[in-house]
Each structure stands twice: as structure tokens, then as C-alpha cells.
Design a protein around this motif. Structure first.
Motif, PDB file in Angstrom:
ATOM      1  N   THR A 167       8.040   3.088 -12.880  1.00  0.00           N
ATOM      2  CA  THR A 167       8.711   2.813 -11.606  1.00  0.00           C
ATOM      3  C   THR A 167       9.477   1.500 -11.674  1.00  0.00           C
ATOM      4  N   ALA A 168       8.887   0.485 -12.296  1.00  0.00           N
ATOM      5  CA  ALA A 168       9.550  -0.814 -12.412  1.00  0.00           C
ATOM      6  C   ALA A 168      10.852  -0.683 -13.202  1.00  0.00           C
ATOM      7  N   GLU A 170       3.526   8.229 -11.429  1.00  0.00           N
ATOM      8  CA  GLU A 170       4.228   7.282 -12.303  1.00  0.00           C
ATOM      9  C   GLU A 170       3.368   6.051 -12.546  1.00  0.00           C
ATOM     10  N   THR A 171       3.595   5.446 -13.689  1.00  0.00           N
ATOM     11  CA  THR A 171       2.947   4.170 -13.997  1.00  0.00           C
ATOM     12  C   THR A 171       3.768   3.044 -13.390  1.00  0.00           C
ATOM     13  N   ASP A 196       0.836  -1.211   0.000  1.00  0.00           N
ATOM     14  CA  ASP A 196       0.000   0.000   0.000  1.00  0.00           C
ATOM     15  C   ASP A 196       0.868   1.257   0.000  1.00  0.00           C
ATOM     16  N   GLN A 197       1.911   1.243   0.809  1.00  0.00           N
ATOM     17  CA  GLN A 197       2.819   2.399   0.876  1.00  0.00           C
ATOM     18  C   GLN A 197       3.481   2.644  -0.486  1.00  0.00           C
ATOM     19  N   LEU A 198       3.955   1.573  -1.105  1.00  0.00           N
ATOM     20  CA  LEU A 198       4.622   1.719  -2.401  1.00  0.00           C
ATOM     21  C   LEU A 198       3.661   2.283  -3.445  1.00  0.00           C
ATOM     22  N   ARG A 199       2.443   1.751  -3.469  1.00  0.00           N
ATOM     23  CA  ARG A 199       1.456   2.226  -4.448  1.00  0.00           C
ATOM     24  C   ARG A 199       1.139   3.706  -4.217  1.00  0.00           C
ATOM     25  N   ARG A 200       0.932   4.099  -2.953  1.00  0.00           N
ATOM     26  CA  ARG A 200       0.634   5.512  -2.659  1.00  0.00           C
ATOM     27  C   ARG A 200       1.792   6.417  -3.083  1.00  0.00           C
TER      28      ARG A 200
END
Length: 115
Positions: free
Chosen positions: A45-46, A40-41, A29-33
Motif C-alpha cells: 500500500t505504501a 495488502e501489506t 484505524d479506517q486505513l488499516r481496516r
């Protein structure tokens, strides 16, 4: 033989109404936020982190248990550090677990120790 010492069960002890969240779910959740905050898509990010978009998606959804090296790479791609990210996840877990922890601490818990 070891002696077992039982601590009294507090009278107001109630089991938690729902299980505590898992580290990987809060991390995801933290990473997505943070990724959304950077606008960024997954692919962007990947690519910066050196992982596949599918892997990053699975981490964000809490399906993967990434190594500390992977977490550090993704954190770097999101312009943060491993320690900042880990601290933020720990803070969130503490906030969610506080009512349960406080109840156990206040009542001194129902614990038994054996040596």
C-alpha cells in the motif's frame, strides 16, 4: 464591554467517562481496516501511495497527523476517495460521540457566550 449570557446547566449533565477519540486515531484505524480488507501489506500500500512503509505504519497507529494530500494518496492506493474516507471517519466519530452530544443537546448544554 460585552454582556455574558449564561445558559442553565442541565440537571442530568455528566462529563464524558472517557475522552473522545482523535481524528488521527480513527483515520488510522479506517486505513488499516481498508488495507487488510484489500489483503495488502504495509509495503504494498505504501508503494502505491508513494510513502514509506514506516510513515504509513505511523499514520495507521495514529502517531502522524498527515496532510490532506497524503491522506488522498493513501486513500487512492486503497481504491477509495478522500471524501469517502473522510465521511467514513466522520460517521465513526459521530457514532462514538453521539451519547455525549445527545445529552448536551437534550439539556441545552452548559454554555456561556461572550461577544
Amino acid at each position: 464591554m460585552a454582556e455574558i449570557v449564561a445558559f442553565p446547566r442541565p440537571s442530568n449533565h455528566r462529563p464524558p467517562s472517557r475522552p473522545e477519540p482523535l481524528w488521527r486515531h480513527v483515520l488510522g484505524d479506517q486505513l488499516r481496516r481498508r488495507r487488510h480488507g484489500n489483503e495488502e501489506t504495509l509495503s504494498e500500500t505504501a508503494a502505491k501511495a508513494g510513502v514509506s512503509p514506516q510513515y504509513l505504519s505511523e499514520v495507521e497507529r495514529g502517531l502522524k497527523e498527515p496532510s490532506s494530500e497524503m491522506i488522498a494518496a493513501i486513500a487512492g492506493a486503497l481504491d477509495t476517495t478522500l471524501i469517502e474516507l473522510a465521511s467514513s471517519v466522520a460517521d465513526e466519530l459521530r457514532a462514538v460521540s453521539a451519547p455525549v452530544s445527545a445529552a448536551v443537546s437534550a439539556g441545552r448544554g452548559a454554555l456561556a457566550l461572550a461577544a
